[in-house]
Motif scaffolding. Structure first.
Motif, PDB file in Angstrom:
ATOM      1  N   LYS A 368       0.709  -1.264  -0.009  1.00  0.00           N
ATOM      2  CA  LYS A 368       0.022   0.152  -0.023  1.00  0.00           C
ATOM      3  C   LYS A 368       0.824   1.120  -0.098  1.00  0.00           C
ATOM      4  O   LYS A 368       0.508   2.165  -0.788  1.00  0.00           O
ATOM      5  N   VAL A 369       1.881   1.073   0.627  1.00  0.00           N
ATOM      6  CA  VAL A 369       2.677   2.355   0.932  1.00  0.00           C
ATOM      7  C   VAL A 369       3.488   2.448  -0.374  1.00  0.00           C
ATOM      8  O   VAL A 369       3.482   3.738  -1.058  1.00  0.00           O
ATOM      9  N   ALA A 370       3.824   1.357  -1.029  1.00  0.00           N
ATOM     10  CA  ALA A 370       4.677   1.529  -2.366  1.00  0.00           C
ATOM     11  C   ALA A 370       3.534   1.943  -3.394  1.00  0.00           C
ATOM     12  O   ALA A 370       4.140   2.822  -4.251  1.00  0.00           O
ATOM     13  N   GLN A 371       2.502   1.742  -3.484  1.00  0.00           N
ATOM     14  CA  GLN A 371       1.406   2.003  -4.337  1.00  0.00           C
ATOM     15  C   GLN A 371       1.386   3.598  -4.385  1.00  0.00           C
ATOM     16  O   GLN A 371       1.167   4.618  -5.215  1.00  0.00           O
ATOM     17  N   ILE A 372       1.215   4.129  -3.198  1.00  0.00           N
ATOM     18  CA  ILE A 372       0.859   5.551  -2.725  1.00  0.00           C
ATOM     19  C   ILE A 372       2.271   6.399  -3.309  1.00  0.00           C
ATOM     20  O   ILE A 372       2.075   7.377  -4.285  1.00  0.00           O
ATOM     21  N   LEU A 373       3.250   5.772  -3.013  1.00  0.00           N
ATOM     22  CA  LEU A 373       4.627   6.568  -3.536  1.00  0.00           C
ATOM     23  C   LEU A 373       4.499   6.448  -5.100  1.00  0.00           C
ATOM     24  O   LEU A 373       4.919   7.453  -5.964  1.00  0.00           O
ATOM     25  N   VAL A 405      10.422  15.812  -7.288  1.00  0.00           N
ATOM     26  CA  VAL A 405      10.314  17.238  -6.602  1.00  0.00           C
ATOM     27  C   VAL A 405       9.363  17.195  -5.057  1.00  0.00           C
ATOM     28  O   VAL A 405       8.583  16.186  -4.944  1.00  0.00           O
ATOM     29  N   GLU A 406       9.645  18.062  -4.270  1.00  0.00           N
ATOM     30  CA  GLU A 406       9.151  18.067  -2.872  1.00  0.00           C
ATOM     31  C   GLU A 406       7.692  17.793  -2.907  1.00  0.00           C
ATOM     32  O   GLU A 406       7.141  17.348  -1.864  1.00  0.00           O
ATOM     33  N   SER A 407       7.032  18.556  -3.842  1.00  0.00           N
ATOM     34  CA  SER A 407       5.597  18.907  -3.555  1.00  0.00           C
ATOM     35  C   SER A 407       5.043  17.341  -3.669  1.00  0.00           C
ATOM     36  O   SER A 407       4.109  16.877  -2.988  1.00  0.00           O
ATOM     37  N   ALA A 408       5.420  16.602  -4.667  1.00  0.00           N
ATOM     38  CA  ALA A 408       5.059  15.203  -4.695  1.00  0.00           C
ATOM     39  C   ALA A 408       5.470  14.218  -3.645  1.00  0.00           C
ATOM     40  O   ALA A 408       4.481  13.524  -3.127  1.00  0.00           O
ATOM     41  N   LEU A 409       6.434  14.437  -3.007  1.00  0.00           N
ATOM     42  CA  LEU A 409       6.831  13.633  -1.776  1.00  0.00           C
ATOM     43  C   LEU A 409       5.909  14.212  -0.569  1.00  0.00           C
ATOM     44  O   LEU A 409       5.397  12.878   0.050  1.00  0.00           O
ATOM     45  N   GLN A 410       5.429  15.498  -0.556  1.00  0.00           N
ATOM     46  CA  GLN A 410       4.781  15.670   0.577  1.00  0.00           C
ATOM     47  C   GLN A 410       3.471  15.228   0.349  1.00  0.00           C
ATOM     48  O   GLN A 410       2.747  15.059   1.234  1.00  0.00           O
ATOM     49  N   THR A 411       2.896  15.377  -0.758  1.00  0.00           N
ATOM     50  CA  THR A 411       1.642  14.594  -1.136  1.00  0.00           C
ATOM     51  C   THR A 411       1.508  13.308  -0.811  1.00  0.00           C
ATOM     52  O   THR A 411       0.442  12.939  -0.050  1.00  0.00           O
ATOM     53  N   LYS A 414       1.388  12.563   3.041  1.00  0.00           N
ATOM     54  CA  LYS A 414      -0.112  12.982   3.567  1.00  0.00           C
ATOM     55  C   LYS A 414      -0.717  11.681   3.625  1.00  0.00           C
ATOM     56  O   LYS A 414      -1.603  11.204   4.348  1.00  0.00           O
ATOM     57  N   SER A 415      -0.822  11.082   2.472  1.00  0.00           N
ATOM     58  CA  SER A 415      -1.510  10.050   1.975  1.00  0.00           C
ATOM     59  C   SER A 415      -1.208   8.673   2.832  1.00  0.00           C
ATOM     60  O   SER A 415      -2.117   7.822   3.197  1.00  0.00           O
ATOM     61  N   ILE A 416       0.190   8.516   2.931  1.00  0.00           N
ATOM     62  CA  ILE A 416       0.609   7.423   3.669  1.00  0.00           C
ATOM     63  C   ILE A 416       0.179   7.728   5.357  1.00  0.00           C
ATOM     64  O   ILE A 416      -0.408   6.516   5.731  1.00  0.00           O
ATOM     65  N   GLU A 417       0.169   8.913   5.792  1.00  0.00           N
ATOM     66  CA  GLU A 417      -0.150   8.971   7.238  1.00  0.00           C
ATOM     67  C   GLU A 417      -1.679   8.632   7.332  1.00  0.00           C
ATOM     68  O   GLU A 417      -2.125   8.562   8.590  1.00  0.00           O
ATOM     69  N   GLY A 424       0.991   7.603  13.969  1.00  0.00           N
ATOM     70  CA  GLY A 424       2.082   8.738  13.830  1.00  0.00           C
ATOM     71  C   GLY A 424       2.421   9.357  12.556  1.00  0.00           C
ATOM     72  O   GLY A 424       1.654   8.919  11.565  1.00  0.00           O
ATOM     73  N   THR A 425       3.361  10.092  12.660  1.00  0.00           N
ATOM     74  CA  THR A 425       3.775  10.927  11.292  1.00  0.00           C
ATOM     75  C   THR A 425       4.930  10.377  10.949  1.00  0.00           C
ATOM     76  O   THR A 425       5.798   9.469  11.130  1.00  0.00           O
TER      77      THR A 425
END
Length: 435
Positions: A368-373, A405-411, A414-417, A424-425
């Protein structure tokens, strides 16, 4: 040759160090300057018993030193911005050259100060404002003058580097090491400027201005501290072949200038990754010379005095120029040197990332984490998944990503969390190869 009369304002750690180095090494310094250099005035609220002030005019009002007609060079070592700025501007108005070790003054008010100096045909020198005794300003402005500077990265705050070194070598927590740093005098009672990156950011914007020919733009720089770094992050970084350093990074890109201070994973094999304790180092990459590393003491009375006195020597040499209009002030920037001088917002910066998250030990979490990334365009370069201890249902999941790009990583973060299996974070730290 006409003697050069110096007025030192501020007789604290650096001021006393400067006074004593000038006295002790007077013969060598004067020979190199081609002038007799004399400290004729000192401006300080109180005397310093470490300095022999016999024969020196001592003023309790530093502004009186800036007005003294016989003083040729004002050395501003009082710190802060309010009084220091008034002193420097008064000195310039009175036609005096200025030497300063005040990084906040230059970073925040340098554009105004340099413009005033140019109008009065005097120079402002600030070698000691960045990295103490390391002559990095002269290296960029003179030694690397043939190069188009591509990027630079520096460990430019000794307190932060001491903390990160202790956390790595001894597995200690941030708060524990910070307390020791305060006891040793490396950190102030209020350590915010050091551990949150503000001090390093002041220095970085000065270096970037010199390297890229852009105005000083402290307000546009991104700053992140080290207080959230956990011993686990330091341990996992080592397992992956990296070390965490608190870096100031400036990079020229087609879209603009990256200007950022933050914790960074860098390969352990890099020389700068092995700069430990309170020492500083700056790595500069030019198109002709490639990467060059500058290492040394980033603070302290006499290391910083070394840079202050070097600037005094430069001023003395420049006074041999007959025509004032031919004397080039030591401007931090030269308009028109670069085509793009916009500072990029942090969400537009491209870099790789380290991620640490606490996940439930159950099937399907990793996928699931890998798919979000993947959906965010983030590729996984490496992963560590620890076996849970007996009776423990959560494990650390560590991921290294590709450059994104940072914006993609931060998106993606948020989904992983939002996943029920993640508690947690998600902790993320930028990764740089510095190659």
């Amino acid at each position: 040759m006409k003697p050069v009369n110096i007025g030192i304002c501020g007789l604290g750690t650096v001021g006393s160090g400067t006074f004593n180095v000038l006295q002790r090494n007077c013969t060598e310094i004067c020979a190199r300057a081609g002038h007799d250099i004399r400290v004729t005035h000192v401006g300080a609220r109180r005397d310093n018993p470490a300095c022999d002030l016999n024969g020196v005019v001592v003023e309790r009002d530093v502004m009186a030193v800036a007005r003294a007609p016989e003083v040729d060079v004002i050395v501003e070592l009082i710190g802060g911005c309010d009084i220091a700025k008034d002193l420097v501007m008064l000195a310039i108005e009175n036609g005096k050259h200025v030497v300063t070790a005040n990084k906040a003054l230059i970073a925040l008010h340098g554009n105004e100060i340099f413009a005033a100096a140019q109008a009065k045909s005097v120079s402002v020198h600030f070698e000691a404002a960045v990295a103490g005794g390391i002559p990095i300003i002269k290296a960029i402005r003179e030694g690397l003058a043939a190069n188009k500077i591509e990027w630079l990265a520096g460990i430019i705050n000794g307190t932060g580097n001491f903390i990160m070194t202790e956390m790595r070598d001894k597995g200690r927590a941030f708060d524990d090491v910070l307390k020791e740093a305060q006891e040793l005098g490396y950190a102030e009672a209020d350590p915010t400027f050091d551990v949150e990156g503000i001090d390093a950011c002041h220095k970085l914007v000065i270096l970037a201005s010199l390297a890229f020919g852009i105005p000083l733009q402290f307000e546009k720089a991104y700053t992140e501290g080290i207080s959230d770094i956990a011993p686990a992050d330091v341990k996992y970084a080592e397992e992956l072949g990296y070390r965490i350093k608190h870096l100031g990074i400036a990079r020229r890109t087609d879209a603009g200038i990256e200007l950022r201070v933050h914790p960074t994973l860098i390969p352990a094999k890099r020389l700068i990754a092995n700069v430990d304790g309170v020492m500083n180092a700056v790595l500069v990459s030019g198109d002709a010379v490639g990467p060059t590393l500058y290492y040394g003491a980033g603070a302290g009375a006499e290391p910083t005095a070394s840079s202050v006195v070097a600037d005094i020597v430069d001023v003395a040499r420049s006074m041999d120029v007959v025509n004032d209009e031919q004397r080039v002030p030591a401007l931090a920037f030269h308009p028109g040197q670069v085509d793009v001088d916009d500072v990029l917002p942090i969400d537009q910066v491209h870099t790789a990332y380290y991620m640490r998250m606490s996940a439930m030990d159950e099937p399907g979490v990793v996928s699931k984490v890998a798919q979000i990334l993947s959906d965010a365009g983030v590729n996984i370069e490496a992963m560590i998944q620890k076996e849970p201890a007996e009776g423990v249902k959560q494990v650390d999941l560590i991921i290294l990503t590709n450059v994104v790009v940072e914006s993609a990583l931060q998106t993606a973060v948020k989904s992983i969390e939002t996943l029920s299996a993640i508690t947690g974070t998600v902790h993320s730290i930028r990764v740089e190869s510095l190659g």
